[in-house]
Write a protein that holds these residues in place. Sequence first.
Motif, short mmCIF file in Angstrom:
data_model
loop_
_atom_site.label_atom_id
_atom_site.label_comp_id
_atom_site.label_asym_id
_atom_site.label_seq_id
_atom_site.Cartn_x
_atom_site.Cartn_y
_atom_site.Cartn_z
N GLU A 130 -10.95 8.68 14.45
CA GLU A 130 -9.83 10.24 13.42
C GLU A 130 -9.80 10.69 13.68
O GLU A 130 -10.51 11.91 13.86
CB GLU A 130 -11.23 10.18 12.03
N PRO A 131 -7.97 11.73 13.41
CA PRO A 131 -8.20 13.16 14.03
C PRO A 131 -8.84 14.21 13.30
O PRO A 131 -9.41 13.61 11.70
CB PRO A 131 -6.22 12.83 13.64
N ARG A 132 -9.65 14.90 14.18
CA ARG A 132 -10.04 16.16 13.41
C ARG A 132 -9.45 17.49 13.29
O ARG A 132 -9.33 18.05 13.99
CB ARG A 132 -10.85 16.48 14.60
N THR A 137 -7.03 22.48 13.33
CA THR A 137 -6.13 23.94 12.22
C THR A 137 -6.97 24.98 13.15
O THR A 137 -6.34 26.04 13.10
CB THR A 137 -6.16 23.13 11.54
N LEU A 138 -8.37 25.15 12.77
CA LEU A 138 -8.98 26.38 12.92
C LEU A 138 -8.96 26.72 14.29
O LEU A 138 -8.82 27.97 14.46
CB LEU A 138 -10.70 25.80 12.81
N ALA A 181 0.17 5.98 5.54
CA ALA A 181 -0.25 6.77 4.21
C ALA A 181 -1.67 7.95 5.24
O ALA A 181 -1.26 8.98 5.25
CB ALA A 181 -1.56 6.21 3.22
N PHE A 182 -2.45 7.66 5.95
CA PHE A 182 -3.21 8.32 5.85
C PHE A 182 -3.01 9.36 7.72
O PHE A 182 -2.36 10.19 7.57
CB PHE A 182 -4.69 7.64 6.50
N TYR A 183 -1.98 8.58 8.61
CA TYR A 183 -0.68 9.37 9.50
C TYR A 183 0.15 10.06 9.11
O TYR A 183 0.38 10.77 9.57
CB TYR A 183 -0.98 8.05 10.72
N GLY A 187 -0.18 14.25 9.99
CA GLY A 187 0.72 13.77 10.29
C GLY A 187 1.61 15.30 10.40
O GLY A 187 2.07 16.28 10.69
N LEU A 188 1.93 15.49 8.58
CA LEU A 188 2.73 16.50 8.21
C LEU A 188 1.80 17.45 7.99
O LEU A 188 2.86 18.21 8.00
CB LEU A 188 3.07 16.42 6.53
N TYR A 189 0.81 17.56 7.39
CA TYR A 189 -0.52 18.65 7.50
C TYR A 189 -0.30 19.41 9.15
O TYR A 189 -0.35 20.34 9.35
CB TYR A 189 -1.36 18.15 7.03
N PHE A 190 -0.47 18.74 10.12
CA PHE A 190 -0.75 19.11 11.56
C PHE A 190 0.08 19.51 11.53
O PHE A 190 0.48 20.76 12.44
CB PHE A 190 -1.10 17.79 12.15
N PHE A 191 2.02 18.75 11.60
CA PHE A 191 3.13 19.47 12.34
C PHE A 191 3.36 20.80 11.68
O PHE A 191 4.13 21.74 12.09
CB PHE A 191 4.02 18.06 11.49
#
Length: 434
Positions: A130-132, A137-138, A181-183, A187-191
């Motif tokens: 699972e992507p951390r 982000t931190l 849905a998870f990715y 992905g949007l959050y990370f992008f």
Amino acid sequence: MIQPNNSDKTQLDALITQGMPHWQISNSLGESYKEQRQRFLLKRLQLQAQIMLISGLTLIAFFLWVNSQIEGKIYAFKIGFIVELFILICWALCKTSIGQRHPDLIFLSLCWSVTCVVQIDIALLFNNLEPRSNIWTLMFLTQATIIPVQWWMHLISQIGTIICYFILYILYNPVLKNISAFYVEQGLYFFWTCIICVFSVYLYERLQKNEFNARKAMEVAQQKSERLLLNILPEMIAEQLKQQPTTIADSFHEVTVLFADIVGFTELSTRTSPAELVDLLNRIFCLFDQLAERHGVEKIKTIGDAYMAVAGLPNQSNNHAIAIANMALDMQNAVNKFNAANNQSFCIRIGISTGPVVAGVIGLKKFAYDLWGDTVNIASRMESHGIAGSIQVCEASYQLLKDKYLLEERGLIKVKGKGEMMTYILKGVFSEEL
């Protein structure tokens, strides 16, 4: 016919770039923006590494505390130890020549030591991919805040983290619930997190670069104005005017004043164009300026084709007469060399006088450092009543020079406003004890 020398510096360039060594203007004018950014980057990398070391230790302590099982404590310690080791190595490299030459590599290593190393450790220990995103982000926000330079480095660090995750994903191919849905959500959050970090760094660095250029431009203008002021006024007088812009007048008990005039220059002006005439006069007076600086003599002013200088002020000295005598002899040699190089036949008439003067700056506009007193008048009369190609000195100057220089008695001459005065002709140096 004399052709103007276009390669010569303009008068303003000469005023700005010539003068005392500690006011020389460098082409680089201090460090460049790239050098400043490099220095800033190294300092901030060390700061970030120190913060990461401290925060890493607190996280290790927290996970050791919350994990009740021995196995969990061991895993937390292993992951924390490896990450801390990577950070410690990066911090040490910042102090080496490698880090100073390649701070961008240290930057990427610090980022990936948290994002990629943690992801790899968790994948190896728990087979969990699972992507951390919380850790990523931190890390990206921390770097954008502490090291807001070189936006492309931030972008590379983010892309590297994603690539690392995809490689692990291909290798392990985990099965997740609601994978699409998870990715998409992750992905949007990370992008947008990456876009905000990179764009904010880009805007900040652009602002900093503009501010740096504006500050440098102001420093250049200030340095040029200082140089221009010091070429108009002696340094001591310029400092007095800046601190207290009032009338400056100082009395000096004994100085030596020199007046020089180019014989035949008025006649030359009738058969020479103004541009050629000014160019010729400028080249000769530039030679005189160099001699004045070499002998520690203060140039006062030029009046037409006349040149005025003084020794013994504003910094008082005991060898003022010697300095002026040496300069006068060198001025004759300089004119002779100039004639030979330019096919001319100029000669100069020089007058020297020693005695008390008052020196200072008066008025409200177009400041000029000037001299007043009988000594100035006598020096002017020594020049105007002198012989072409000779250096005429008064009795007071003769008494200071007679032991070291060859002086020939000219005799009594009638001087306007002074009556008869004994004068001497300075021929050269006969003693080497100078």
